[in-house]
Design a protein around this motif. Sequence first.
Motif, PDB file in Angstrom:
ATOM      1  N   PRO A   1       0.824  -1.209   0.000  1.00 53.03           N
ATOM      2  CA  PRO A   1       0.000   0.000   0.000  1.00 53.03           C
ATOM      3  C   PRO A   1       0.858   1.258   0.000  1.00 53.03           C
ATOM      4  CG  PRO A   1       0.062  -0.986   2.191  1.00 53.03           C
ATOM      5  CD  PRO A   1       0.744  -1.957   1.271  1.00 53.03           C
ATOM      6  N   ILE A   2       0.321   2.317  -0.545  1.00 44.42           N
ATOM      7  CA  ILE A   2       0.998   3.610  -0.498  1.00 44.42           C
ATOM      8  C   ILE A   2       0.992   4.109   0.944  1.00 44.42           C
ATOM      9  CG2 ILE A   2       0.939   6.004  -1.252  1.00 44.42           C
ATOM     10  CD1 ILE A   2       1.760   4.106  -3.468  1.00 44.42           C
ATOM     11  N   ARG A   3       2.184   4.475   1.430  1.00 46.54           N
ATOM     12  CA  ARG A   3       2.313   4.968   2.802  1.00 46.54           C
ATOM     13  C   ARG A   3       3.144   6.257   2.805  1.00 46.54           C
ATOM     14  NH1 ARG A   3       3.942   1.130   7.368  1.00 46.54           N
ATOM     15  NH2 ARG A   3       5.856   0.685   6.194  1.00 46.54           N
ATOM     16  N   ILE A   4       2.886   7.079   3.817  1.00 43.81           N
ATOM     17  CA  ILE A   4       3.599   8.343   3.960  1.00 43.81           C
ATOM     18  C   ILE A   4       4.337   8.344   5.300  1.00 43.81           C
ATOM     19  CG2 ILE A   4       3.416  10.857   4.028  1.00 43.81           C
ATOM     20  CD1 ILE A   4       2.590   9.508   1.347  1.00 43.81           C
ATOM     21  N   GLY A   5       5.604   8.713   5.236  1.00 49.84           N
ATOM     22  CA  GLY A   5       6.418   8.826   6.439  1.00 49.84           C
ATOM     23  C   GLY A   5       6.961  10.233   6.590  1.00 49.84           C
ATOM     24  N   VAL A   6       7.359  10.542   7.821  1.00 55.49           N
ATOM     25  CA  VAL A   6       8.043  11.809   8.081  1.00 55.49           C
ATOM     26  C   VAL A   6       9.231  11.531   8.990  1.00 55.49           C
ATOM     27  CG1 VAL A   6       6.509  12.376  10.021  1.00 55.49           C
ATOM     28  CG2 VAL A   6       7.819  14.188   8.920  1.00 55.49           C
ATOM     29  N   GLN A   7      10.366  12.112   8.666  1.00 58.69           N
ATOM     30  CA  GLN A   7      11.525  12.047   9.544  1.00 58.69           C
ATOM     31  C   GLN A   7      11.605  13.366  10.303  1.00 58.69           C
ATOM     32  OE1 GLN A   7      15.589  12.639   8.128  1.00 58.69           O
ATOM     33  NE2 GLN A   7      16.164  10.686   9.062  1.00 58.69           N
ATOM     34  N   LEU A   8      11.307  13.310  11.591  1.00 63.86           N
ATOM     35  CA  LEU A   8      11.415  14.477  12.462  1.00 63.86           C
ATOM     36  C   LEU A   8      12.841  14.515  12.996  1.00 63.86           C
ATOM     37  CD1 LEU A   8       8.011  14.143  14.322  1.00 63.86           C
ATOM     38  CD2 LEU A   8       8.555  15.631  12.378  1.00 63.86           C
ATOM     39  N   GLN A   9      13.666  15.326  12.381  1.00 66.91           N
ATOM     40  CA  GLN A   9      15.092  15.356  12.700  1.00 66.91           C
ATOM     41  C   GLN A   9      15.267  16.005  14.075  1.00 66.91           C
ATOM     42  OE1 GLN A   9      16.260  17.533   9.219  1.00 66.91           O
ATOM     43  NE2 GLN A   9      15.795  15.818   7.855  1.00 66.91           N
ATOM     44  N   PRO A  10      15.851  15.300  15.041  1.00 70.82           N
ATOM     45  CA  PRO A  10      15.861  15.771  16.430  1.00 70.82           C
ATOM     46  C   PRO A  10      16.946  16.807  16.704  1.00 70.82           C
ATOM     47  CG  PRO A  10      16.905  13.621  16.305  1.00 70.82           C
ATOM     48  CD  PRO A  10      16.407  13.933  14.917  1.00 70.82           C
ATOM     49  N   GLN A  11      16.926  17.873  15.926  1.00 69.17           N
ATOM     50  CA  GLN A  11      17.956  18.900  16.022  1.00 69.17           C
ATOM     51  C   GLN A  11      17.318  20.282  16.145  1.00 69.17           C
ATOM     52  OE1 GLN A  11      20.301  18.673  12.399  1.00 69.17           O
ATOM     53  NE2 GLN A  11      18.623  19.316  11.100  1.00 69.17           N
TER      54      GLN A  11
ATOM     55  N   LYS B   1       1.637  17.025   4.857  1.00 69.11           N
ATOM     56  CA  LYS B   1       0.172  16.979   4.729  1.00 69.11           C
ATOM     57  C   LYS B   1      -0.251  16.941   3.262  1.00 69.11           C
ATOM     58  CE  LYS B   1      -0.480  19.137   9.225  1.00 69.11           C
ATOM     59  NZ  LYS B   1      -0.890  20.338  10.016  1.00 69.11           N
ATOM     60  N   GLU B   2       0.519  17.568   2.361  1.00 65.43           N
ATOM     61  CA  GLU B   2       0.237  17.444   0.927  1.00 65.43           C
ATOM     62  C   GLU B   2       0.348  15.993   0.478  1.00 65.43           C
ATOM     63  OE1 GLU B   2       1.999  20.155  -1.909  1.00 65.43           O
ATOM     64  OE2 GLU B   2       2.484  21.567  -0.293  1.00 65.43           O
ATOM     65  N   TRP B   3       1.377  15.306   0.960  1.00 58.97           N
ATOM     66  CA  TRP B   3       1.554  13.902   0.585  1.00 58.97           C
ATOM     67  C   TRP B   3       0.462  13.021   1.192  1.00 58.97           C
ATOM     68  CZ3 TRP B   3       4.655  11.349  -2.814  1.00 58.97           C
ATOM     69  CH2 TRP B   3       5.636  12.106  -3.449  1.00 58.97           C
ATOM     70  N   VAL B   4       0.042  13.307   2.401  1.00 63.69           N
ATOM     71  CA  VAL B   4      -1.057  12.551   2.996  1.00 63.69           C
ATOM     72  C   VAL B   4      -2.336  12.734   2.175  1.00 63.69           C
ATOM     73  CG1 VAL B   4      -2.579  12.378   5.011  1.00 63.69           C
ATOM     74  CG2 VAL B   4      -0.095  12.532   5.329  1.00 63.69           C
ATOM     75  N   ALA B   5      -2.615  13.971   1.770  1.00 65.25           N
ATOM     76  CA  ALA B   5      -3.800  14.231   0.956  1.00 65.25           C
ATOM     77  C   ALA B   5      -3.718  13.509  -0.384  1.00 65.25           C
ATOM     78  CB  ALA B   5      -3.962  15.743   0.753  1.00 65.25           C
ATOM     79  N   TRP B   6      -2.526  13.481  -0.978  1.00 65.95           N
ATOM     80  CA  TRP B   6      -2.339  12.749  -2.236  1.00 65.95           C
ATOM     81  C   TRP B   6      -2.601  11.267  -2.034  1.00 65.95           C
ATOM     82  CZ3 TRP B   6       1.617   9.085  -2.804  1.00 65.95           C
ATOM     83  CH2 TRP B   6       1.746   8.534  -4.065  1.00 65.95           C
TER      84      TRP B   6
END
Length: 257
Positions: free
Chosen positions: A4-14, A247-252
């Motif tokens: 399935p198409i999935r969306i991830g985010v890397q929250l860089q801890p800096q 959020k654009e990628w989630v909407a897509w």
Amino acid sequence: MTHPIRIGVQLQPQHADYAQIRAAVAEAEAAGVDIVFNWDHFFPLSGDPDGKHFECWTMLGAWAESTTRVEFGALVSCNSYRNPDLLADMARTVDHISGGRLVLGIGAGWFQRDYDEYGYEFGTAGRRLADLAQALPRIRARWARLNPAPTRDIPVLIGGGGERKTLRYTAEHATIWHSFGNVEVFRRKSEILDRHCADVGRDPGEIERSVGVSRPPQEVADDLVAAGASLFTIGVSGPDYDLGLVKEWVAWRDARS
């Protein structure tokens, strides 16, 4: 196998206080992302090199408690920083804390400052890759001996595009392959991964193909999907953690279903 198409985010801890990171995790989960990553470094990779920064695995334990739905993990954990059997136990523990949502991202390591300042031997790229090759079966063997066992067959994500070694290890051990670069690079590396899968007798369709993206989906998504990508991850740095592109990628993704 179709993933399935999935969306991830890397929250860089800096460059952020932990309260800002925790708020970004909550916002990402509420926005509908499928997986939230951090990274395994000890210092910022961009901006002020001595700016604020937090440690990877302590944070993942906190995310296990503060989230309820998303998968999460490091993109990626550095094999050099921990004994592989210890890392396996850490992953198993966070897997249980989260109710089975951890992804074990792992790589050979590359950022020399981390090694030098924390007392690890940097060595050569070849030596670090050889250490990773030895670690991957040790991790799975330790999972098989732990009591209690992991809640599930913990997904293993390997990041990188080294054609002779990294992609071979991916074919042998990984559930997810994470790549960097444009669609042409992704397509070529993915074809090499398929050949390694054939060599080791594995169905290449078993490996989910992930790619880092930094442009809106209308510019790059169709070509990447056609090339076999199904997990799209956007990197976001502190202190503000602007999730607009995420959020654009989630909407897509949602518009496709």
